[in-house]
Each structure stands twice: as structure tokens, then as C-alpha cells.
Design a protein around this motif. Structure first.
Motif, PDB file in Angstrom:
ATOM      1  N   GLY A 158       0.938  -1.271  -0.191  1.00  0.00           N
ATOM      2  CA  GLY A 158       0.011   0.127   0.042  1.00  0.00           C
ATOM      3  C   GLY A 158       0.943   1.222  -0.026  1.00  0.00           C
ATOM      4  O   GLY A 158       0.424   2.224  -0.288  1.00  0.00           O
ATOM      5  N   ILE A 195       0.129   2.427   5.620  1.00  0.00           N
ATOM      6  CA  ILE A 195      -1.479   2.626   5.271  1.00  0.00           C
ATOM      7  C   ILE A 195      -2.296   1.346   5.835  1.00  0.00           C
ATOM      8  O   ILE A 195      -3.478   1.568   6.396  1.00  0.00           O
ATOM      9  N   GLU A 196      -1.660   0.050   5.767  1.00  0.00           N
ATOM     10  CA  GLU A 196      -2.304  -0.986   6.050  1.00  0.00           C
ATOM     11  C   GLU A 196      -2.706  -1.166   7.579  1.00  0.00           C
ATOM     12  O   GLU A 196      -3.570  -2.153   7.944  1.00  0.00           O
ATOM     13  N   PRO A 219      -2.553   6.810  -0.466  1.00  0.00           N
ATOM     14  CA  PRO A 219      -1.949   6.269   0.775  1.00  0.00           C
ATOM     15  C   PRO A 219      -1.158   7.344   1.453  1.00  0.00           C
ATOM     16  O   PRO A 219      -0.910   7.414   2.750  1.00  0.00           O
ATOM     17  N   ILE A 258      -3.014   9.918   2.875  1.00  0.00           N
ATOM     18  CA  ILE A 258      -3.589   9.529   4.245  1.00  0.00           C
ATOM     19  C   ILE A 258      -2.441   9.636   5.313  1.00  0.00           C
ATOM     20  O   ILE A 258      -2.924  10.072   6.450  1.00  0.00           O
TER      21      ILE A 258
END
Ligand code: FES
Ligand code: FES
Lengths: 175, 798
Positions: free
Chosen positions: A50, A90-91, A120, A123
Motif C-alpha cells: 500500500g 497505510i495498512e 496512501p 492519508i
């Protein structure tokens, strides 16, 4: 949440060194090439794909992760520099049951992503800002500054700005 | 009745996985034992290759194979000319790997395959290539002069193509005109710079003989066809999948880039998966670019501003090769009259070879250049004749009752004559005039001036031929177990939200939730008829194909449900995933209908019991399937547009120049656009906004810079300035929806709309802002602070 891969390294070549770190709350210990970029380590050694790579020279922010609580670019660090760190990718952002984090939810609500390649990185940067600041400046200018380390080629940013505002306001109300 | 989802702001189905980092872009694929490719690329713009020595590299640890032009069999060739046209003679295309000559910095010479990328790049560095550099000229105006060094000895004057198109009777219009405005404009070279660079992976399965290629492409079916033909294998033995793709904007429509052939070749030869992930520098020096054109445009008008003739001559930089033919220049030349009637047109272009990265379409594809030329000229004409900028446009716009408005003699990039099909051009102009608050602007401008600030109002109108043929297809099947609707089409997505807009189209016809419609696109293993994603065509061409298909499936479903519920077909309503008898509570689920329409022998579940050949519901006297009847609720149909459909819009901006920093600030940006019926306004707005951002980037920041030797001096994200959020303003958007008569959904494309008029708008605004500094014109982009500085300090500009 995606499982961290913990196989013997197919990519340890030349001189190697041992790193041990915490990745999304799990301890990881690996022998890695001293040349390997942290972004490659995360993506191809840990299998956490990600985290994306857009430039490998520190400009686009696609590779942003959170290291010891601060957003950082994983493409300008070596894996060996990650020894002893607390790394979040991100995971780890969505809730355990798979439901979205408020900022992810807001991106969905506001159509703040198109191809999703830059997402990602945005974020992770935003999550770290939310965590490190009591109060987020939710004026247009404030949010533009907040995300000014990430490039997006698809959206023109307008909806990302809306999403940040939306999530920041919701989170601040909760506090 | 279910509520109609066409036209509503449905959220995208695809988002959650992308938000959680669970997308599958090519470098994310987990291919066990995958090998990595790296390239040796030319450091010279034009050179003879004297020798290539790979011995040492071959001996290095982890190196699995090295390919040069001497060991790639029939791939040692000039790559195909994708779009032929009579006006090119002997068009030059790139060789898979350079043989004897290199034609631009970045051209691939050797491919190294090793067990990881680090070792592949190490070995590529150790390949020894001996070059004999040659003279080059990268400036297109100098490259056509008699003594300029030639890129290809076959092409004197470096002219790759020369085409004149004529509409009406320009010569007599020019003679009749009372006024002529002549200007020269120049638009710089830029690049798509998708956040995910180009990448490709391949695996050859010896047992099945199937070659699987994952390609971050906009044209998976074209890639499949190309690979099959070049490798001489059946199309069915090549499966091309475009998984999640991190932006394309045209750069990923061209095929083949050398890696798209060589990675599959290596995978077949080595029997292992192989991948190539381009790095950012390679994306700058070897993946295709666009934009550089220099126009000399002339508007022939009456004294009161009626433009009766247009003459344009332009040079188009095509880079070292011209594999995509004249598409960009052709789009520019056929869009040159914009939204105006201008009945007499003479437009000529020359495409010029330069020893630089090959030019193929980047979002906009010639339209931004044409718009910049005609709109800057319109502003000048207004000034020359002392007419207001809005007024001069009003005098010349095509009016609603003049549609369809043909431009006889102009052939668009789809090979068909240009006809503007529909629009409300006046209404759009009135609307933008109101929204940008033209009436109050002079007061604002004066006020700002008194505070030492320079405000300007910019304006530009654009048209966009969209939805080009030849065709796309749609396949729909209702799944018998879950009742979910599976939809396939052949083109691929790079973030445009196809999965959602196509689902909306289908959901309305079949009465299901948008989330229950599952799209597979860009996988030749799932569906293999179609063309590609380009020219703002997906919603138009695939959208209508899927719509037509949905109508067939709807009919089948209603027929079968009526049979099961024992009522007439016109009593059946489809909603909430069920077929209902109108005004009753009797219904049957689509899953059950799908099962029942497949005559079964074995009852594997309750619904299947009803479908077995012994069940009463099958009610057949003869065979379970009538002659010509197919099992299941499934259909395929196609849509082939009769011509391109023309979207349009108008942008306006208020810009402010800072006298100290020479920065341009966009205080307000508003636009009106019309792409026909909107399937999903949120997605439309996202497309337009993204386009505007790329337009602003080209207007003010981005330029691929070449030094005199043909090196790109800013081949990275530090020096090639892509705007961050801090550079892109808020944009106010207003929609008009004039349905096109050309397709059943009444939709026009919108993918490129945002980027077309932006540069012209900003240039127009800056001209207005800085008039008192020697009336500068801003006729080249990008308009940088240094250009503004020059204006402010010397009182003139280029
Ligand atoms: S990939 Fe790390 S900043 Fe671009
Ligand atoms: S959504 Fe594509 S780069 Fe941001």
C-alpha cells in the motif's frame, strides 16, 4: 489488516545487516541489504504494497509512512536506518473490522481520489498531522499547507481539501 | 419504482480498497521469483553506436539475461506505425532496441534482466556502449531550416508530415475581409507525469502455453493484439491485464514501448515472471510527451467583428519518431475555429522531427494548443476593433439553431468529417459572464490598483471533440447464485470511476443496487472485443455499449420472470434485485430468474430445483432451450459512434499579479461546461477539476526543458514543477446539459475538458492585468514569474 510477510529475504544481496523494528504493532527482525531503500523493504520484503513509490527522490510523498509518530518519506531512507523504529503504514489505518478510518471515510465521501496511487501517502501524512496537532487549521489555506508535501496528478486537490476539512471537523468535535 | 441512479452522485465502488492500500498496481503483484529488468539508455540525443559490450555485465552476480538488438529475434525491427496517414511519407518509428543509431536521450539500447532491481541497474551501468555523437537541433523553427542537422537522413527539413485542410472558400473570404489580426503563439512541451510510472510484468505458462502480461496501459486489447501478432501466437494465448493503473492521461495509450515487448520476450525465454518498473527519470526521458506547437494564426473579419475567415499555419514537434501518426496535429487543426461559425478555414501544419522523446497524446491532445491560438487571437481582434472580449465572441458563436454545424473539408482524428452536433454556446457565455461578475470587475480592478495590485480578467472558450470510434462492446451477465450483475468491457480505467458510472447505467435498467454491479475492465481474459481508453471516449462509447446490452438483458429478464410468475410481460417491474408483478407483493429474485433460465439436470440448491428439466417452472414441451435461445440472463452488444460528439465550455478567471514576487495568484476561477447528460456529476466534476489542475500546470509551471545538446535538464520532480495543492485554486463549476443526438444516453466525453482553455484563460487575464506595462500579450506558455518580471521591468512581453 494485511499480514506482514516474514519469509527469509530473497533480496538480501551484497553486504547485509540486521534490522529489527515494529511494523504496524508487530515486531519484525530481518537481514537486509545495506543498500535497500526503506520503501522497497516495506513493499517487497514485508509485502506491504500500500505504500507507493512515485519518484524515489523525496518530492511526491506517495511513499509517506509514519515513523515514531511523524510522517516521513520512506524512499529517502535506507532500510538499515529503520533499526529500532516504530513504523506505521497505510495498512494499519483502517479499523480492525475493515471499516474505514474517518479520513479514509471522508476521502470516499468527497471523491478525493481517482486513480488512488497518491492516496496512501496523503492519508499517512494527514493521519500524522491529526495525531500530532490538537487543532487543525481548517481554512482552505491551512489545509493546502497541510497537504503541500504530496503530489496528486488526478484530482486537482479540491476534493482532498474538502475531505481533510470534513474529517478534521468530525474528529475535533469528538475530542 | 427504484430511483434512477443515472445523473446522481453515487460514491465510487472502487474506493475502499484503494484507501486501505489494497489496490493492485503492477509493482504490487506478488509474482513468485520475479526477475527485474533495467535498461541501458542513450545519453546522447543523436549518435552512431560504434559498439556495445555486454561481456562484463553478463558475468555479474544475479544477472539472468542481457538483450541487445542482436539477440531479440524478430523484435529487432522498427515498431509499428499505429495510425497511418497519407500526409506522412515513410514515417519513422523507433526500433525495439537501438541498432546503429540513437535518436534521443533515453532511447533504449540494452535490456538487462537480473534477480532484483538493484543488481539489474548495477549491470546496466556496466554495459559499455561506444558512441559517436552527432550535431542536433532541438528548436523546431530552426530544425526546418535548410542547413539544420537531420534527425533522419530520409527526411529533409526534418518534416515528418505536412497537411493542409480547407473548409469553405478561404481565399475569397480573406480578400473580402476589412480587418485582419495576425499573431504567433507558442505552447511548450510538457508531459503527463502520471504518479505511477509505466510498468509491465509478464509470465509465460509452459503447460497452457498462455502468455500473461500485466501492463499499466490504457489499451489492454490493443496490446494483446500487438503482442500476439509480433510473437506470432494466437490472440487467445495472450492475456493482457491492466490492473489498477496510477493515472495515464494519454501517456499509457501508446503501444508498444520497447519494454512492453521485451519483458514478455524475457518471460518466455527465461520461463520466469519478469517485470519492469520505470523510474521517474526514465518516465521523463523515454515515455512519450506532448504539447510543443507554434501557431501563426490570422483572423479575417469585418469591421464590426464578424470573423469570416481563419488561416493558421503551425509547426508541431513530433519528437524523434511519429508512431501515433498525426493524431495530435490533426485534432489541433480541426479544433482551430473553436466554438465559432468561421465558415472559411485554411489550416496547415508541419510535423517536425527533433532528436527528443517521441510525441504522442497527453490529455488534451492538440486541443489546448488550438484553443490557445484561437482564443489569444480573438482577444487581440477584440482589442484591434475596440470590441469587448465577451461581445466579440457573441458575434461569432454558433447559435443553438445552427446545430448540427458541419465544417466541411475538415477531417477529425477519427477519419470522419467534423460536425459540431449540439450545444448552447450563448447560454454558457452568458452564464460565465454573470458568475465571474463582469459588471463589478472594473471597480474591483481599480480598487486593487489603488492598493498597488494588478487584477485582470481572463476568458477563453473551448470545444472538445469526444467519444471517437471505432467501437466498444459490453457484456452483462446476471449471476445465478448471488443475483449480482457482472459487466465487462474492453477498455481500461486509470481512476476515472468507470466501475461506478457503468454500474449506474446497468443498475437503472435491471433494478439492482449500484454496488451489486461488478465491472471487470482491462482484462482480455474476461472480455476481448474493443479498443482503448483515449479521447474522452469511455463513457460515450463503452457507456452506450453497456446501456444497449443492459436493455437486452432487461428484456430477457422480464420475459423469463413473466413466465415464472405467470403474468404478462408488461406487468413485470424490476427493482431491488427482484422482478415484481406490478401492484402486488409477488416477486422472484433476479438470482432465481437467472437460475431458472438455465435448464439444469441437477438440483444443487433450492433455486436450481425450480430450474431442473423436471420442474414445473420449465414448462417445455420440446427441448429445454428453444432454437436460437441462449441459457441464462446474459448478453453482449456494441456501440459504434456515427461521429465524434462535441462538448464545450468556457472558462474565466480573475488573476492578480504581485509586483514584488512577480507571482500570479488566481483569485477566482469559474467555468461552465457541457458534456451532455451527466451520468455522475461528482465524477464529472472530478474529471474537470483534475483537467483544470493540469491546465494550470501547463499554463504557469510545467515545461520539459532541453539544453542545446538535447538533454532534458529537468527530468525529475524537483526541477519539473508539478503544482502541489498550494498552487491550485478553488474552481467554481457550472453545468449545462445539452444531450447529444448522436447516442442513446445523450452523453459527451469530459476527460480532457478541464485542461483545454486554462492556459488561454490565464494569459488573457494577465494581459488584462498588466496592460499599462506596454500592453504585453502573453502568447507563450508556461507564463513564469521571470516572464512577468520582464514585463514589469521593461514594459513588454513575448
Ligand atoms: S516516492 Fe518518496 S517522495 Fe516520491
Ligand atoms: S488520485 Fe491519481 S495521483 Fe492522486
Amino acid at each position: 489488516m494485511k499480514m506482514i510477510r516474514n519469509l527469509p529475504s530473497a533480496n538480501s544481496f551484497g553486504q547485509t545487516s540486521k534490522v529489527s523494528l515494529t511494523v504496524n504493532g508487530t515486531n519484525v527482525e530481518k537481514e537486509v541489504s545495506v543498500r535497500m531503500l526503506l520503501s522497497d523493504f516495506i513493499r517487497h520484503e514485508l509485502g506491504l504494497t500500500g505504500t507507493h513509490v512515485g519518484c524515489e527522490h523525496g518530492i511526491c510523498g506517495a511513499c509517506t509512512v509514519i515513523i515514531d509518530g511523524k510522517s516521513s518519506r520512506s524512499c529517502t531512507l535506507l532500510a538499515v536506518q529503520a533499526d529500532g523504529i516504530d513504523l506505521r503504514t497505510i495498512e494499519s489505518v483502517a479499523n480492525k473490522d475493515g471499516s474505514l478510518h474517518p479520513i479514509q471515510e471522508a476521502f470516499h465521501e468527497c471523491h478525493a481520489l481517482q486513480c488512488g496511487y497518491c492516496t496512501p501517502g496523503f492519508i499517512m501524512n494527514i493521519v500524522s498531522e491529526f495525531e500530532n496537532n490538537e487543532k487543525i487549521d481548517t481554512t482552505d489555506e491551512g489545509i493546502r499547507e497541510l497537504i503541500a508535501g504530496n503530489l496528486c496528478r488526478c484530482t486537482g486537490y479540491a476534493n482532498i481539501i474538502e475531505a481533510v476539512r470534513d474529517a478534521a471537523e468530525k474528529l475535533q468535535k469528538k475530542r | 419504482m427504484s430511483t434512477r441512479s443515472f445523473g446522481t452522485r453515487v460514491k465510487r465502488n472502487v474506493d475502499p480498497k484503494l484507501l486501505k492500500g489494497e489496490g493492485s498496481f503492477i509493482d504490487d503483484l506478488d509474482l513468485p521469483g520475479v526477475l527485474h529488468a533495467a535498461f541501458v539508455r542513450s545519453p546522447f540525443a543523436r549518435a552512431k553506436i560504434k559498439s556495445v559490450d555486454t561481456d562484463y555485465a553478463r558475468s555479474m552476480d544475479g544477472v539472468m539475461a542481457i538483450y541487445t538488438c542482436d539477440n531479440i529475434g524478430n523484435l529487432d525491427m522498427e515498431l509499428p506505425l499505429l495510425i497511418p496517414h497519407d500526409c506522412m511519407n515513410d514515417a519513422r518509428t523507433q526500433r525495439t532496441l537501438a541498432r546503429d543509431d540513437v535518436y534521443h536521450v533515453g532511447q533504449a539500447i540494452v535490456m538487462v534482466v537480473a534477480i532484483n532491481r538493484y543488481l539489474a541497474e548495477d549491470a546496466a551501468l556496466m554495459v559499455d556502449v561506444d558512441y559517436e555523437p552527432m550535431d542536433v537541433e532541438v528548436d523546431i523553427e530552426k530544425a526546418i531550416l535548410p542547413d539544420a542537422p537531420l534527425v533522419h537522413p530520409t527526411h529533409p527539413g526534418n518534416i515528418a508530415a505536412d497537411l493542409t485542410q480547407i473548409s469553405g472558400d478561404p481565399e475569397s473570404a480573406f480578400a473580402r475581409a476589412e480587418h485582419v489580426t495576425k499573431i504567433r503563439v507558442e505552447v511548450e512541451r510538457s508531459t503527463a507525469a502520471p504518479m505511477e510510472t509505466r510498468s509491465v510484468a509478464a509470465y509465460y505458462d509452459k503447460i497452457s502455453g498462455v502468455l500473461t502480461v500485466w501492463d499499466g496501459t490504457q489499451a489492454p486489447l490493443t496490446v494483446r493484439g500487438g503482442l500476439a501478432s509480433i510473437f506470432e501466437i494466437d490472440e487467445d494465448k495472450v492475456r493482457v491485464i491492466a490492473p489498477d493503473v496510477g493515472g495515464g492521461f494519454g501517456q499509457k495509450v501508446m503501444f508498444p514501448h520497447p519494454d512492453e515487448l521485451l519483458v514478455p520476450l524475457a518471460a518466455m525465454e527465461l520461463g520466469m515472471p519478469v517485470k519492469y518498473i520505470e523510474d521517474r527519470r526514465e518516465n521523463f526521458i523515454s515515455s512519450n510527451q506532448e504539447r510543443k506547437q507554434i501557431h501563426h494564426i490570422e483572423l479575417y473579419a469585418t469591421k464590426d467583428g464578424d470573423v469570416i475567415g481563419l488561416k493558421d499555419f503551425f509547426l508541431h514537434d513530433t519528437g524523434a519518431f511519429i508512431p501515433y501518426g498525426i493524431a495530435i496535429a490533426q485534432v489541433a487543426s480541426t479544433s482551430i475555429a473553436g466554438p465559432y461559425r468561421i465558415p472559411n478555414i485554411h489550416v496547415q501544419f508541419q510535423a517536425v522531427y527533433t532528436p527528443t522523446v517521441t510525441i504522442t497524446p497527453y490529455r488534451g491532445c492538440g486541443r489546448p494548443q488550438a484553443c490557445f491560438a484561437v482564443e489569444r487571437a480573438m482577444d487581440q481582434l477584440a482589442e484591434d476593433l475596440g470590441i469587448d472580449r465577451f461581445e466579440i465572441r457573441r458575434k461569432n458563436l454558433i447559435s443553438d439553431d445552427q446545430f448540427p454545424y458541419p465544417r466541411e473539408g475538415l477531417i477529425f482524428a477519427d477519419g470522419l468529417p467534423v460536425t459540431m452536433d449540439s450545444g448552447q454556446y450563448f447560454k454558457a457565455l452568458d452564464l460565465i459572464e454573470e458568475k465571474i461578475d463582469v459588471r463589478n470587475f472594473p471597480r474591483m480592478q481599480e480598487e486593487a490598483r489603488s492598493q498597488g495590485k494588478f487584477l485582470g480578467l481572463g476568458l477563453a472558450y473551448y470545444v472538445e471533440g469526444t467519444g471517437l470510434g471505432p467501437y466498444e462492446g459490453g457484456h452483462i451477465k446476471i449471476h445465478p447464485i448471488t443475483g449480482k450483475v457482472y459487466v465487462n468491457t474492453g477498455l481500461s480505467g486509470q481512476g476515472q470511476g468507470h466501475d461506478t458510472v457503468f454500474a449506474q447505467i446497468v443498475a437503472d435498467q435491471l433494478g439492482v443496487n449500484v454496488e451489486d454491479v461488478i465491472l471487470t475492465e482491462g482484462d482480455s481474459g474476461a472480455y476481448d472485443w474493443g479498443v482503448a481508453t483515449f479521447a474522452s471516449r469511455a463513457a460515450v462509447v463503452s457507456g452506450n455499449a453497456i446501456h444497449k446490452t443492459a436493455l437486452i438483458v432487461r428484456k430477457k429478464t422480464i420475459k423469463a420472470a413473466a413466465n415464472m410468475l405467470e403474468v404478462d410481460e408488461d406487468e413485470i417491474e424490476l427493482r431491488d434485485g427482484h422482478a415484481w408483478v406490478s401492484n402486488s407483493n409477488r416477486s422472484v429474485s433476479l438470482a432465481a430468474v437467472a437460475t431458472a433460465t438455465n435448464p439444469l439436470r441437477y438440483a444443487f440448491n433450492e433455486a436450481a430445483k425450480a430450474a431442473t428439466q423436471f420442474a414445473p417452472a420449465s414448462r417445455h414441451d420440446g427441448p429445454a432451450l428453444d432454437e436460437g435461445q441462449a441459457p441464462g440472463l446474459e448478453a453482449t452488444d456494441y456501440y459504434s459512434p456515427p461521429a465524434a460528439t462535441w462538448a464545450y465550455g468556457v472558462h474565466a478567471a480573475i488573476v492578480e499579479v504581485d509586483e514584488i514576487t512577480c507571482e500570479t495568484k488566481i483569485k477566482k476561477y469559474a467555468l461552465v461546461h457541457d458534456c451532455g447528460n451527466m451520468i455522475n456529476p461528482t465524477i464529472v466534476e472530478g474529471q474537470v477539476m483534475g483537467g483544470v489542475a493540469q491546465g494550470i500546470a501547463g499554463a504557469m509551471y510545467e515545461k520539459v526543458e532541453f539544453d542545446d545538446d538535447g538533454n532534458i535538464s529537468n527530468a525529475n520532480f524537483v526541477d519539473f514543477v508539478i503544482p502541489y495543492a498550494t498552487e491550485i485554486p478553488k474552481v467554481e463549476m457550472y453545468h449545462l446539459e445539452t444531450p447529444t443526438p448522436l447516442n442513446p444516453l445523450g452523453v459527451k466525453g469530459v476527460g480532457e475538458a478541464g485542461c483545454i482553455a486554462t492556459a488561454a484563460t490565464i494569459a488573457s487575464g494577465l494581459t488584462d492585468a498588466l496592460r499599462e506595462f506596454g500592453n504585453p500579450k502573453f502568447r507563450s506558455t508556461p507564463i513564469t514569474p521571470s516572464m512577468i518580471h520582464e514585463v514589469l521591468s521593461s514594459g513588454s512581453s513575448g
